[in-house]
Write an enzyme that holds these catalytic residues in place. Structure first.
Site, PDB file in Angstrom:
ATOM      1  N   GLU A   1     -33.677 -30.385   6.845  1.00  0.00           N
ATOM      2  CA  GLU A   1     -33.468 -29.267   5.923  1.00  0.00           C
ATOM      3  C   GLU A   1     -34.522 -28.190   6.161  1.00  0.00           C
ATOM      4  OE1 GLU A   1     -33.463 -30.473   1.777  1.00  0.00           O
ATOM      5  OE2 GLU A   1     -32.784 -28.486   1.136  1.00  0.00           O
TER       6      GLU A   1
ATOM      7  N   ASN B   1     -23.498 -29.844  -1.735  1.00  0.00           N
ATOM      8  CA  ASN B   1     -24.622 -30.786  -1.820  1.00  0.00           C
ATOM      9  C   ASN B   1     -25.040 -30.924  -3.270  1.00  0.00           C
ATOM     10  OD1 ASN B   1     -27.203 -32.206  -0.826  1.00  0.00           O
ATOM     11  ND2 ASN B   1     -28.022 -30.515  -2.050  1.00  0.00           N
ATOM     12  N   GLU B   2     -25.095 -32.129  -3.742  1.00  0.00           N
ATOM     13  CA  GLU B   2     -25.553 -32.397  -5.116  1.00  0.00           C
ATOM     14  C   GLU B   2     -24.986 -31.341  -6.073  1.00  0.00           C
ATOM     15  OE1 GLU B   2     -29.788 -33.265  -5.309  1.00  0.00           O
ATOM     16  OE2 GLU B   2     -29.532 -34.966  -3.961  1.00  0.00           O
TER      17      GLU B   2
ATOM     18  N   TYR C   1     -32.762 -42.004  -3.754  1.00  0.00           N
ATOM     19  CA  TYR C   1     -34.117 -42.100  -3.184  1.00  0.00           C
ATOM     20  C   TYR C   1     -34.845 -43.316  -3.742  1.00  0.00           C
ATOM     21  CZ  TYR C   1     -33.687 -37.535  -1.014  1.00  0.00           C
ATOM     22  OH  TYR C   1     -33.301 -36.497  -0.201  1.00  0.00           O
TER      23      TYR C   1
ATOM     24  N   GLU D   1     -28.390 -39.011   1.781  1.00  0.00           N
ATOM     25  CA  GLU D   1     -29.818 -38.792   1.463  1.00  0.00           C
ATOM     26  C   GLU D   1     -30.365 -40.109   0.928  1.00  0.00           C
ATOM     27  OE1 GLU D   1     -31.123 -35.334  -0.751  1.00  0.00           O
ATOM     28  OE2 GLU D   1     -29.618 -34.066   0.235  1.00  0.00           O
TER      29      GLU D   1
ATOM     30  N   GLN E   1     -36.394 -37.311   5.409  1.00  0.00           N
ATOM     31  CA  GLN E   1     -35.761 -36.414   6.338  1.00  0.00           C
ATOM     32  C   GLN E   1     -36.317 -36.676   7.736  1.00  0.00           C
ATOM     33  OE1 GLN E   1     -35.529 -32.328   5.117  1.00  0.00           O
ATOM     34  NE2 GLN E   1     -34.831 -32.830   3.054  1.00  0.00           N
TER      35      GLN E   1
END
Ligand code: AHR
Length: 519
Positions: A44, A191-192, A269, A324, A373
């Site tokens: 990103e 995204n999200e 996460y 992610e 990432q």
């Protein structure tokens, strides 16, 4: 571990020094293919992930090819990265692709309000990303702007990249150096969208999804059908939000010809609690155990969402795409706010192995994943500092797991035993096995116990094993890291593994990841 793989349970027998564990590998019962795309990555525009980590510019003294640093490319090529998600993340929903094309020194300077409010030079745009993908031998996973963009803007981006006929946008692409259409095999539709991507309800997102799925076309005939068909990935749940999965999958089941999706994303996460508070350096066994405990929750999440997907899509057409995942720690002291800089320890190596094992065991549904990432951000593969570069413990796990890319899952059964520290109890061991296309069997064993080694005694059914070689990754302490002055503290080394009377024996060290090749 899915119950169908738990056929035989043999108790761990405690012994002096090392724990003894019986493990059984049954090559006569092959499972699903472990899609190599589960080893995907995410890059990103955030912190120094792109600028400095990949792009050093055309005039840099750091050795580069067309502005892309050579050391990073060489390291990533060795990982056979199957796909790279770009340009975000939250960044994607504020990214306007036109600002990133044209002469490199004439690009508009914009802002990156999501990540530190820094300026965005746009010098790494579409062509530079595709060049990077090409240099590392990977494939593009483009995340389009569904938040602040329009359907037309996204449709034009795809036309610019993929039109094979002489449209004005295709001519502009050619004038910018790429006459041939680009390959865009993977498209993320937002995204999200439940949060930074626009805080949408499921109904609102679904109506957007249908529009973008219909009109944002890959215009290259070769990428419309068959093996090269571009796959569309819808925004999926935030962690355990099953209501989101229900809504999207229900709509998918009732869909008409005019829209489609081949993947549903999941973001989760390893953080324990928000805001991220765990340190990435100088921690003890307590924090080591808490993070490993937390990361194992991925199993529950994947099982939960898979069960819902099975209800609406029993044929498993739609992949669960964990695009992610990884550790998210407190910002490293002395680094810039919003840059999500953290170190990477042997604990992260175990986190990587445990998650990859979970994805592999769910290979029939989890067919893609992207660690967050790639470079200098969150659970990175690579850290850079000016012209210096180091490989993290997570990088080494991805390298050790290369044989599992596109290999066939083989059931492994074992009783892991347990390790307890304070109020945290962990399984002592985890393992997966797979057979590659040459017929070779691979076994990956993670020893979560930070204090005790384990003596593995593995029966191998369905394979005539003659010899074995093994590689292990461990470290002196639970918080051991690689630094620019000591980049080799945590790195793999050969370890011994023996085949006797068709059985495999080896000792796995505390806090280690070991990959065994059985010949
Ligand atoms: O990976 C960092 C950020 O985490 C991404 O931009 C966003 O999608 C997620 O919240």
């Amino acid at each position: 571990m899915p119950s169908n793989f738990l056929t035989v349970l043999v108790l761990a027998i405690p012994a002096l020094g090392a724990e003894k564990v019986q493990l059984s590998v049954d090559a006569s019962r092959p499972g699903a293919k472990i899609d190599r795309n589960i080893f995907g990555q995410f890059a990103e525009h955030l912190g120094t992930g792109i600028y400095e980590g990949i792009w050093v510019g055309l005039d840099s003294k750091i050795p580069n090819t067309r502005g892309i640093r050579n050391d990073v490319v060489a390291a990533l090529r060795a990982l056979k990265v199957p796909n790279v998600r770009w340009p975000g993340g939250c960044f994607a929903d504020e990214y306007h692709w036109r600002k990133g094309i044209g002469p490199n020194n004439q690009r508009a300077v914009t802002l990156n309000p999501n990540w530190g409010g820094v300026t965005e030079p746009n010098t790494f745009g579409t062509h530079e990303f595709m060049d990077f993908i090409d240099q590392i031998g990977s494939r593009a996973y483009l995340s389009i702007n569904l938040g602040s963009g329009t359907v037309q803007e996204a449709a034009e981006w795809l036309e610019y990249m993929t039109a094979s006929q002489q449209t004005s946008l295709a001519k502009e692409r050619a004038a910018n150096g790429h006459p041939e259409p680009y390959d865009v095999p993977l498209l993320g539709i937002g995204n999200e969208s439940w949060d930074c991507g626009g805080n949408m309800t499921t109904d609102y997102y679904l109506s957007q999804l249908k529009l973008y799925s219909r009109f944002v076309r890959n215009l290259d005939a070769a990428q419309q059908k068959g093996a090269k068909e571009m796959l569309k990935i819808a925004v999926g749940p935030n962690g355990g939000n099953t209501q989101w999965t229900e809504a999207i999958m229900k709509a998918y089941q009732a869909r008409q010809w005019s829209w489609d999706m081949q993947g549903l994303s999941l973001h989760s996460y390893t953080v324990v609690k928000w805001p991220p508070a765990f340190a990435s350096v100088s921690f003890g066994v307590k924090e080591y155990s808490q993070i490993l405990k937390s990361t194992l929750e991925m199993e529950t999440l994947v099982s939960k969402h898979s069960a819902i997907m099975d209800k609406y899509d029993p044929a498993k057409r739609v992949a669960l795409v964990v695009d992610e995942w990884g550790t998210w720690y407190a910002q490293l002291p002395g680094t810039k706010q919003g840059f999500l800089s953290q170190q990477n320890s042997i604990r992260d190596a175990l986190v990587a192995a445990l998650n990859l094992n979970i994805f592999a065991r769910h290979a029939d549904r989890v067919r893609m994943a992207n660690i967050a990432q790639m470079i200098n951000v969150l659970q990175a593969m690579i850290l850079t500092d000016g012209e210096k570069m180091l490989l993290t413990p997570t990088y080494h796990v991805f390298r050790m797991y290369l044989p599992f890319q596109d290999a066939t899952l083989i059931p492994v059964t074992f009783e892991s035993g347990s390790y307890t520290h304070g109020d945290v109890t962990l399984p002592r061991l985890d393992a997966i096995a797979a057979r590659d296309s040459s017929g070779k069997l691979w076994l990956a064993i993670t020893n979560l116990d930070p204090e005790q080694p384990s003596e593995i005694d593995a029966s191998l059914n369905g394979i005539a094993a003659k010899s074995a070689t093994a590689e292990t990754l461990t470290a002196p302490k639970v918080d051991s890291i690689n630094t620019f002055s000591a980049p080799g503290t945590v790195q793999p080394r050969a370890t011994s593994a023996t085949i006797r009377a068709g059985k495999l024996t080896l000792t796995v060290e505390p806090k280690s990841v070991t990959v065994v090749a059985i010949h």
